[in-house]
Design a protein around this motif. Structure first.
Motif, PDB file in Angstrom:
ATOM      1  N   GLY A  77      -6.565  -1.385 -23.216  1.00 37.04           N
ATOM      2  CA  GLY A  77      -5.688  -0.758 -22.352  1.00 37.04           C
ATOM      3  C   GLY A  77      -4.709   0.041 -22.167  1.00 37.04           C
ATOM      4  N   LEU A  78      -3.697  -0.007 -22.628  1.00 32.55           N
ATOM      5  CA  LEU A  78      -2.782   1.031 -22.741  1.00 32.55           C
ATOM      6  C   LEU A  78      -3.250   1.972 -23.461  1.00 32.55           C
ATOM      7  CD1 LEU A  78       0.450  -1.133 -24.676  1.00 32.55           C
ATOM      8  CD2 LEU A  78      -0.378   0.129 -21.846  1.00 32.55           C
ATOM      9  N   TYR A  79      -3.953   2.428 -24.340  1.00 33.04           N
ATOM     10  CA  TYR A  79      -4.836   2.911 -24.935  1.00 33.04           C
ATOM     11  C   TYR A  79      -5.547   4.009 -23.661  1.00 33.04           C
ATOM     12  CZ  TYR A  79      -7.523   6.584 -28.146  1.00 33.04           C
ATOM     13  OH  TYR A  79      -7.520   7.724 -28.541  1.00 33.04           O
ATOM     14  N   ALA A  80      -6.455   2.978 -23.044  1.00 32.10           N
ATOM     15  CA  ALA A  80      -7.100   4.103 -22.038  1.00 32.10           C
ATOM     16  C   ALA A  80      -6.639   4.912 -21.000  1.00 32.10           C
ATOM     17  CB  ALA A  80      -7.900   2.861 -21.420  1.00 32.10           C
ATOM     18  N   VAL A  81      -4.846   3.763 -20.774  1.00 29.58           N
ATOM     19  CA  VAL A  81      -4.414   4.753 -19.942  1.00 29.58           C
ATOM     20  C   VAL A  81      -3.894   5.972 -19.726  1.00 29.58           C
ATOM     21  CG1 VAL A  81      -4.250   2.313 -17.868  1.00 29.58           C
ATOM     22  CG2 VAL A  81      -2.761   2.699 -19.844  1.00 29.58           C
ATOM     23  N   GLN A  82      -2.958   5.403 -21.556  1.00 30.09           N
ATOM     24  CA  GLN A  82      -2.856   7.057 -21.850  1.00 30.09           C
ATOM     25  C   GLN A  82      -3.796   7.937 -22.184  1.00 30.09           C
ATOM     26  OE1 GLN A  82      -1.916   7.198 -25.956  1.00 30.09           O
ATOM     27  NE2 GLN A  82      -0.041   8.139 -26.446  1.00 30.09           N
ATOM     28  N   LEU A  83      -5.015   7.295 -22.323  1.00 29.34           N
ATOM     29  CA  LEU A  83      -5.791   9.149 -22.439  1.00 29.34           C
ATOM     30  C   LEU A  83      -5.952   9.696 -20.510  1.00 29.34           C
ATOM     31  CD1 LEU A  83      -8.721   7.871 -24.646  1.00 29.34           C
ATOM     32  CD2 LEU A  83      -6.780   9.288 -25.450  1.00 29.34           C
ATOM     33  N   GLN A  84      -5.122   8.571 -20.433  1.00 28.33           N
ATOM     34  CA  GLN A  84      -5.866   9.608 -18.149  1.00 28.33           C
ATOM     35  C   GLN A  84      -4.630   9.410 -18.183  1.00 28.33           C
ATOM     36  OE1 GLN A  84      -8.898   9.253 -16.303  1.00 28.33           O
ATOM     37  NE2 GLN A  84      -9.546   8.700 -18.265  1.00 28.33           N
ATOM     38  N   GLY A  85      -2.951  10.019 -18.716  1.00 29.05           N
ATOM     39  CA  GLY A  85      -2.454  10.441 -18.352  1.00 29.05           C
ATOM     40  C   GLY A  85      -0.903   8.781 -17.415  1.00 29.05           C
ATOM     41  N   TYR A  86      -0.968   8.200 -17.350  1.00 30.95           N
ATOM     42  CA  TYR A  86      -0.479   7.318 -16.681  1.00 30.95           C
ATOM     43  C   TYR A  86       0.387   6.351 -17.059  1.00 30.95           C
ATOM     44  CZ  TYR A  86      -4.391   7.806 -12.985  1.00 30.95           C
ATOM     45  OH  TYR A  86      -5.774   7.835 -12.577  1.00 30.95           O
ATOM     46  N   THR A  87       0.806   6.669 -18.791  1.00 32.07           N
ATOM     47  CA  THR A  87       1.593   6.145 -19.290  1.00 32.07           C
ATOM     48  C   THR A  87       2.838   6.953 -19.738  1.00 32.07           C
ATOM     49  OG1 THR A  87       0.751   6.393 -21.497  1.00 32.07           O
ATOM     50  CG2 THR A  87       0.007   4.102 -19.703  1.00 32.07           C
ATOM     51  N   GLN A  88       4.073   6.761 -19.787  1.00 26.88           N
ATOM     52  CA  GLN A  88       5.085   7.796 -21.026  1.00 26.88           C
ATOM     53  C   GLN A  88       4.810   7.300 -22.216  1.00 26.88           C
ATOM     54  OE1 GLN A  88       8.582   7.873 -18.685  1.00 26.88           O
ATOM     55  NE2 GLN A  88       7.785   8.217 -16.564  1.00 26.88           N
ATOM     56  N   ILE A  89       4.084   6.992 -22.590  1.00 31.18           N
ATOM     57  CA  ILE A  89       3.937   6.725 -23.981  1.00 31.18           C
ATOM     58  C   ILE A  89       3.823   7.761 -24.892  1.00 31.18           C
ATOM     59  CG2 ILE A  89       3.185   5.867 -25.690  1.00 31.18           C
ATOM     60  CD1 ILE A  89       1.704   3.619 -24.049  1.00 31.18           C
ATOM     61  N   TYR A  90       5.636   8.430 -25.494  1.00 26.96           N
ATOM     62  CA  TYR A  90       5.715   9.533 -26.362  1.00 26.96           C
ATOM     63  C   TYR A  90       5.249   9.044 -27.927  1.00 26.96           C
ATOM     64  CZ  TYR A  90       9.913   8.235 -28.167  1.00 26.96           C
ATOM     65  OH  TYR A  90      11.539   7.601 -27.960  1.00 26.96           O
ATOM     66  N   THR A  91       4.312   9.689 -28.324  1.00 25.64           N
ATOM     67  CA  THR A  91       4.106   9.698 -30.142  1.00 25.64           C
ATOM     68  C   THR A  91       4.937  10.666 -30.918  1.00 25.64           C
ATOM     69  OG1 THR A  91       1.827  11.369 -29.587  1.00 25.64           O
ATOM     70  CG2 THR A  91       1.996   8.894 -29.041  1.00 25.64           C
ATOM     71  N   ASP A  92       5.849  11.054 -30.204  1.00 24.78           N
ATOM     72  CA  ASP A  92       6.362  12.997 -30.758  1.00 24.78           C
ATOM     73  C   ASP A  92       7.941  12.348 -31.394  1.00 24.78           C
ATOM     74  OD1 ASP A  92       7.696  14.867 -32.276  1.00 24.78           O
ATOM     75  OD2 ASP A  92       7.304  16.204 -30.542  1.00 24.78           O
ATOM     76  N   VAL A  93       8.533  11.434 -32.308  1.00 29.03           N
ATOM     77  CA  VAL A  93       9.421  10.634 -31.830  1.00 29.03           C
ATOM     78  C   VAL A  93      10.585  12.173 -31.879  1.00 29.03           C
ATOM     79  CG1 VAL A  93      11.243   9.750 -33.945  1.00 29.03           C
ATOM     80  CG2 VAL A  93       9.409   9.303 -33.553  1.00 29.03           C
ATOM     81  N   ALA A  94      10.590  13.200 -32.354  1.00 29.05           N
ATOM     82  CA  ALA A  94      11.567  14.678 -32.560  1.00 29.05           C
ATOM     83  C   ALA A  94      11.467  14.635 -30.226  1.00 29.05           C
ATOM     84  CB  ALA A  94      10.900  15.458 -32.636  1.00 29.05           C
ATOM     85  N   ALA A  95      10.771  13.993 -29.361  1.00 33.19           N
ATOM     86  CA  ALA A  95      10.678  14.576 -28.064  1.00 33.19           C
ATOM     87  C   ALA A  95      12.321  14.225 -27.638  1.00 33.19           C
ATOM     88  CB  ALA A  95       9.489  14.254 -27.636  1.00 33.19           C
ATOM     89  N   TYR A  96      12.679  12.743 -28.329  1.00 32.72           N
ATOM     90  CA  TYR A  96      13.232  11.999 -27.642  1.00 32.72           C
ATOM     91  C   TYR A  96      14.748  12.055 -28.977  1.00 32.72           C
ATOM     92  CZ  TYR A  96      10.527  11.901 -23.388  1.00 32.72           C
ATOM     93  OH  TYR A  96      10.565  11.518 -22.297  1.00 32.72           O
ATOM     94  N   GLY A  97      14.519  11.881 -29.586  1.00 35.35           N
ATOM     95  CA  GLY A  97      15.224  11.582 -31.166  1.00 35.35           C
ATOM     96  C   GLY A  97      15.080  10.309 -31.765  1.00 35.35           C
ATOM     97  N   TRP A  98      15.435   9.639 -32.730  1.00 32.76           N
ATOM     98  CA  TRP A  98      15.292   8.108 -32.916  1.00 32.76           C
ATOM     99  C   TRP A  98      16.799   7.155 -32.121  1.00 32.76           C
ATOM    100  CZ3 TRP A  98      11.978   6.354 -36.299  1.00 32.76           C
ATOM    101  CH2 TRP A  98      11.236   7.488 -37.323  1.00 32.76           C
TER     102      TRP A  98
END
Length: 116
Positions: A77-98
């Motif tokens: 379910g999370l993967y499906a809504v992430q593909l639609q752009g409805y989440t704020q899940i980020y996969t690049d740690v450098a975007a916000y930092g550790w």
């Protein structure tokens, strides 16, 4: 567009990942504490009068297997809504930092534990 088979494969992969993690962690710890260390750790047991029966252990494994299914469904379910752009899940740690990753996970744990 993802097909139903794609979602099924993704869910099955997630289920197998959870089963692998469980096997790598729970099984060795079970044998360490319940088989090898049964007498060694007996004085630290909280429940001293009753030991787990094979039926209890089987029930625990069944419950864990069902839990993997629930987690896999949530992941799909999370993967499906992430593909639609409805989440704020980020996969690049450098975007916000550790610090943000560690802090947000820590905050989620505190909120979750406070809720229960």
């Amino acid at each position: 567009m993802h097909t139903q088979t794609d979602w099924l494969v993704y869910g099955l992969q997630e289920y197998l990942i959870y089963a692998l993690i469980y096997s790598l962690l729970a099984v060795p710890l079970f044998y360490f504490f319940w088989r090898w260390g049964q007498g060694r750790f007996a004085r630290w047991r909280i429940q001293t009068r009753r030991w787990a029966t094979p039926a209890m252990l089987t029930g625990e494994v069944k419950n864990s297997l069902m839990t993997f299914g629930v987690f896999a469904l949530i992941d799909v379910g999370l993967y499906a809504v992430q593909l639609q752009g409805y989440t704020q899940i980020y996969t690049d740690v450098a975007a916000y930092g550790w610090w943000y990753l560690v802090g947000s996970v820590g905050l989620m744990l505190v909120i979750h534990d406070t809720y229960f």
